[in-house]
Design a protein around this motif. Structure first.
Motif, short mmCIF file in Angstrom:
data_model
loop_
_atom_site.label_atom_id
_atom_site.label_comp_id
_atom_site.label_asym_id
_atom_site.label_seq_id
_atom_site.Cartn_x
_atom_site.Cartn_y
_atom_site.Cartn_z
N SER A 103 0.83 -1.19 0.00
CA SER A 103 0.00 0.00 0.00
C SER A 103 0.87 1.25 0.00
CB SER A 103 -0.93 0.01 1.23
OG SER A 103 -0.19 0.36 2.40
N ASN A 104 0.26 2.39 -0.28
CA ASN A 104 1.00 3.65 -0.26
C ASN A 104 1.46 4.02 1.15
OD1 ASN A 104 -1.83 4.19 0.40
ND2 ASN A 104 -1.23 6.34 0.42
N GLU A 105 0.89 3.36 2.17
CA GLU A 105 1.28 3.60 3.56
C GLU A 105 2.47 2.73 3.97
OE1 GLU A 105 0.07 5.76 5.90
OE2 GLU A 105 -1.13 6.71 4.34
N GLY A 106 2.96 1.91 3.04
CA GLY A 106 4.11 1.07 3.35
C GLY A 106 3.76 -0.24 4.02
N ARG A 107 2.56 -0.73 3.81
CA ARG A 107 2.17 -2.05 4.34
C ARG A 107 2.33 -3.09 3.24
NH1 ARG A 107 -0.08 -2.79 9.18
NH2 ARG A 107 -0.59 -0.94 10.39
N LEU A 108 3.05 -4.16 3.56
CA LEU A 108 3.35 -5.21 2.58
C LEU A 108 2.73 -6.53 3.03
CD1 LEU A 108 4.93 -6.35 0.11
CD2 LEU A 108 6.87 -6.69 1.66
N LEU A 109 2.04 -7.18 2.11
CA LEU A 109 1.46 -8.49 2.37
C LEU A 109 1.92 -9.45 1.28
CD1 LEU A 109 -0.54 -10.38 3.90
CD2 LEU A 109 -2.28 -9.63 2.27
N ILE A 110 2.41 -10.62 1.69
CA ILE A 110 2.82 -11.66 0.74
C ILE A 110 2.03 -12.92 1.06
CG2 ILE A 110 4.76 -13.00 -0.16
CD1 ILE A 110 6.63 -10.80 0.73
N ILE A 139 -7.66 -2.75 3.36
CA ILE A 139 -7.51 -1.33 3.64
C ILE A 139 -8.80 -0.85 4.30
CG2 ILE A 139 -7.24 0.96 2.61
CD1 ILE A 139 -5.61 -0.32 0.39
N PRO A 140 -8.72 -0.19 5.45
CA PRO A 140 -9.93 0.29 6.14
C PRO A 140 -10.83 1.09 5.20
CG PRO A 140 -8.02 0.59 7.55
CD PRO A 140 -7.50 0.15 6.21
N THR A 141 -12.13 0.83 5.27
CA THR A 141 -13.09 1.45 4.35
C THR A 141 -13.02 2.98 4.39
OG1 THR A 141 -14.58 -0.44 4.64
CG2 THR A 141 -15.51 1.57 3.70
N LYS A 142 -12.93 3.56 5.59
CA LYS A 142 -12.90 5.02 5.71
C LYS A 142 -11.67 5.61 5.04
CE LYS A 142 -15.68 5.57 9.91
NZ LYS A 142 -15.69 6.09 11.30
N ARG A 143 -10.53 4.94 5.21
CA ARG A 143 -9.29 5.45 4.62
C ARG A 143 -9.31 5.30 3.10
NH1 ARG A 143 -5.24 6.81 7.58
NH2 ARG A 143 -3.69 6.28 6.00
N ALA A 144 -9.90 4.21 2.64
CA ALA A 144 -9.99 3.99 1.20
C ALA A 144 -10.95 5.00 0.56
CB ALA A 144 -10.45 2.57 0.92
N SER A 145 -12.10 5.22 1.20
CA SER A 145 -13.10 6.15 0.67
C SER A 145 -12.58 7.58 0.64
CB SER A 145 -14.39 6.09 1.51
OG SER A 145 -14.94 4.79 1.49
N ALA A 146 -11.77 7.94 1.64
CA ALA A 146 -11.22 9.29 1.71
C ALA A 146 -10.01 9.48 0.80
CB ALA A 146 -10.84 9.62 3.16
N GLY A 147 -9.58 8.41 0.16
CA GLY A 147 -8.41 8.50 -0.72
C GLY A 147 -7.11 8.63 0.04
#
Length: 203
Positions: free
Chosen positions: A44-51, A71-79
């Protein structure tokens, strides 16, 4: 995940293979290597990595796709947060992450911290200081190498993150020679790929 054969259309208008919600964008398709034990890496753009293992990702011919990274819905909706990239990796393939002028190379043996099930939040990537403390090539670490060891890097170097300045400029470093020769080698390869001959007349 899908097969390119499912996207071929005889219709001039093309074929709908993905429904994109309003306000979102698609990422470039990622090629899946023809190997066993393939993993998918998403960041993610926040630096979270999932493998996670590729087997967890269903094959779909059309639709809205599958959830890869949570990604939390509120954070995704707010861009505020979004999935910035995704790639399929072979079992021994390193993962190189770019963030501005900073780069981070995650070797296959270092994946464990970021492994999880598809659709999870992922783990935060280390900061520049944490990365340097764990992986940076310092004078102290270089002392553990053979006396005949040489320091190489394709350039540009991330000083203070990947490598200490005194190591990059030290007596064991051939980085400048490597970069200089690398330019000539790439030029020669591009020349040959463009149809040039090995014994071309240089007059």
């Amino acid at each position: 995940m899908g097969s390119s054969a499912d996207w071929v259309s005889r219709n001039r208008a093309g074929k709908v293979v993905l429904k994109v919600p309003k306000g979102t964008q698609t990422l470039a398709p990622a090629r899946v290597p023809d190997e066993e034990e393939i993993c998918v890496a998403a960041v993610s753009n926040e630096g979270r990595l999932l493998i996670f293992e590729l087997d967890e990702l269903p094959v779909m011919t059309r639709g809205k796709g599958n959830k890869i990274l949570s990604i939390p819905t509120k954070r995704a909706s707010a861009g505020e947060e979004w999935m910035a990239g995704v790639v399929a990796l072979g079992p021994k393939e390193p993962l190189r992450i770019f963030c501005g002028e900073r780069t981070m190379t995650l070797k296959a043996k270092d994946r464990e911290k970021y492994m999880g099930q598809r659709g999870r939040r992922g783990a935060l990537l280390p900061s520049a200081d944490e990365y340097y403390a764990q992986y940076g090539l310092t004078t102290e670490r270089l002392k553990l190498a053979s006396p005949n060891a040489i320091v190489m890097h394709p350039g540009p170097t991330n000083r203070g993150v990947e490598i200490a300045p005194e190591v990059a400029d030290g007596p064991y470093s051939i980085i400048l020679d490597q970069v200089t020769n690398g330019v000539a080698v790439r030029m020669a390869l591009l020349y040959l790929l463009a149809g040039g001959t090995r014994n071309a007349d240089t007059d």
